[in-house]
Design an enzyme around this catalytic site. Structure first.
Site, short mmCIF file in Angstrom:
data_model
loop_
_atom_site.label_atom_id
_atom_site.label_comp_id
_atom_site.label_asym_id
_atom_site.label_seq_id
_atom_site.Cartn_x
_atom_site.Cartn_y
_atom_site.Cartn_z
N GLY A 42 1.50 12.18 -6.78
CA GLY A 42 1.44 11.37 -5.58
C GLY A 42 2.69 10.51 -5.41
N SER A 43 2.49 9.31 -4.91
CA SER A 43 3.63 8.47 -4.51
C SER A 43 4.45 7.93 -5.68
CB SER A 43 3.14 7.31 -3.65
OG SER A 43 2.66 7.80 -2.41
N THR A 44 3.96 8.06 -6.93
CA THR A 44 4.81 7.64 -8.05
C THR A 44 6.08 8.50 -8.11
OG1 THR A 44 3.62 9.09 -9.60
CG2 THR A 44 2.85 6.81 -9.42
N PHE A 45 6.00 9.74 -7.58
CA PHE A 45 7.16 10.63 -7.58
C PHE A 45 8.25 10.13 -6.63
CE2 PHE A 45 9.54 14.52 -6.51
CZ PHE A 45 9.85 14.97 -7.79
N LYS A 46 7.92 9.22 -5.74
CA LYS A 46 8.92 8.68 -4.81
C LYS A 46 10.07 7.99 -5.54
CE LYS A 46 5.57 8.22 -1.05
NZ LYS A 46 4.67 7.33 -0.28
#
Length: 481
Positions: free
Chosen positions: A212-216
């Site tokens: 999810g958004s941790t990959f941002k």
């Protein structure tokens, strides 16, 4: 001599010579292979012929041995706080073999490792006193991680950024390795194998999920390193609503009212703006995003020394698929170990230290057989990029979606994530949080990643800040005590 008798004598002599040659071949050339054969009962008898060496946490053994109640196996493995440390130790079972540290260092722990023998022992095949495995685990951090996860299905990893030492590695639900250590534990073994919650799966190392958004954070690092933006405070070219190429449905932001149009990287991380990072990934292109992901450790199996499954950034993507990878969806997967490494490298000035949870392997006298500490790290991003990302991650915690991770007396930076799963996102989302903490007085650091696969509550209550960040907060507080 009678001709018939002479022929019989010669034939008999040849048979004797053949038997001698075969016996010599078996003893001289095939002995090791036969000894190592899993079907050789003698191997198991030798393994449990004496008390096993121990797996050690902070100077105290978390394993032991006791006399078996019967049969030809003299000793049986025992565990102290078995459920707490199962994700670290694995199990050593008389019936089902050994896993993780128990399996990797089995010969050291049972005294059959050649390095434990002197030349005379090698000739006589005498079994020596076993050695021990000294881990990097901090018992306070491990306990905090395990207790904070509680009854949920999830995992947590805590890493010391400068050294890569794994201080905590927890996976829940867990199991007690003592319950399957003997030869009469078949019922317990079957229950563990058929349990739908899979307690014997090490979720911290061996269950990659959509991050999810941790990959941002990875996409932000790629954009800064590529020179696309000089700082995290420059406004981006990010329309809102944003529709992925070749599609007709606008990409939704988790917080519809968030100021995500042309938001800077700092603000986009703060509000977790999908439009910004999906477009960034497309503008950069899949190759540059993949290259940055691989610098952080994706598409690689890490041995810590337990082998962690690959965290994957895929190939052969079209534009909309590339956009979805920018928000940690499509076919991107990551383990908690991997996401802890992302935060660890950022906290460590852009240098990624090789993660490991064993510091030394020693013999019975304490002589070091293997040492894993002190290996040089590898630069992932520039020091300036790491500084920029740390600053933005602090904003996430102090003013954004990661407020539940704040630790008194520490600078904390983090990134939340809520990863969709299932066809048309019908499955319950995963809640993620990756972070670092730095004690403002001592400079002591920790990097943490937490995933909550299923907390048992309604879908509407699943969020990185609501479920995963409080777990990370407790781990960081314990590590920076």
């Amino acid at each position: 001599m009678n001709k018939t008798i002479r022929h019989t004598a010669v034939f008999t002599l040849l048979l004797v010579l053949a038997l001698l040659l075969r016996a010599t071949w078996v003893q001289a050339y095939e002995a090791e292979a036969l000894a190592d054969n899993d079907k050789n009962r003698r191997k198991v008898i030798d393994q449990y012929a004496q008390p096993l060496g121990d797996i050690v946490v902070a100077g105290s053994a978390v394993t032991g041995s006791q006399r078996s109640s019967g049969g030809d196996l003299a000793y049986q493995r025992t565990y102290t706080d078995g459920e707490l440390y199962a994700a670290v130790t694995g199990y050593s079972s008389q019936a089902y073999g050994s896993t993780q540290l128990e399996g990797i260092y089995g010969q050291v722990l049972d005294g059959t490792d050649p390095r434990l023998k002197n030349p005379l022992d090698t000739l006589t095949r005498a079994q020596q006193e076993p050695g021990d495995v000294l881990t990097t685990i901090d018992p306070a951090v491990q306990k905090a991680a395990f207790e904070a996860l509680g009854d949920v299905k999830g995992a947590a990893v805590a890493v010391e950024p400068a050294t890569g030492r794994i201080l905590g590695l927890a996976s829940t639900p867990s199991y007690d390795p003592s319950a399957i250590a003997g030869t009469t534990d078949g019922e317990t073994w079957q229950k563990l194998l058929t349990d739908p919650d899979k307690p014997m799966v090490n979720r911290a190392l061996r269950q990659p999920l959509a991050p999810g958004s941790t990959f941002k954070l990875v996409v932000a690092a790629a954009a800064l390193e590529d020179g696309r933006y000089g700082t995290v405070d420059e406004r981006t070219d990010s329309p809102m609503p944003y529709t992925l190429p070749l599609t007709t449905k606008p990409l939704r932001n988790d917080i519809p009212s968030a100021p995500c149009e042309d938001a800077s990287i700092r603000e986009a991380l703060r509000w977790s703006c999908n439009n910004v990072f999906a477009k960034l990934a497309i503008d950069l292109g899949q190759d540059k995003v993949r290259a940055m992901a691989e610098k952080f450790g994706f598409n690689k199996e890490w041995d810590v020394p337990v082998r962690a499954y690959e965290s994957v950034y895929p190939k052969g993507l079209d534009a909309p698929q590339t956009g979805l990878t920018g928000i940690g969806q499509f076919d991107v997967t990551a383990t908690p170990l991997q996401m802890a490494m992302v935060s660890a490298a950022i906290a460590n000035g852009g240098v990624l230290a090789s993660p490991h949870m064993v510091s030394q392997v020693v013999d019975a006298e304490g002589t070091v057989l293997d040492s894993y500490d002190g290996k040089p790290g590898k630069r992932v991003v520039s020091e300036r990029t790491a500084e920029q990302l740390r600053s933005a991650m602090v904003t996430v915690v102090e003013k954004g979606t990661g407020s539940n991770a704040q630790v008194a007396g520490a600078e904390v930076g983090g990134k939340t994530g809520t990863a969709q799963q299932g066809v048309d996102n019908t499955g319950k989302p995963y809640a993620w949080f990756t972070s670092y903490g730095t004690d403002r007085e001592t400079g002591k650091q920790i990097a943490v990643a937490v995933v909550i696969e299923d907390a048992g509550g309604p879908r509407s209550e699943v969020s990185g800040n609501g479920l995963a960040a409080p777990v990370a907060q407790k781990i960081m507080a314990a590590a920076l005590r």
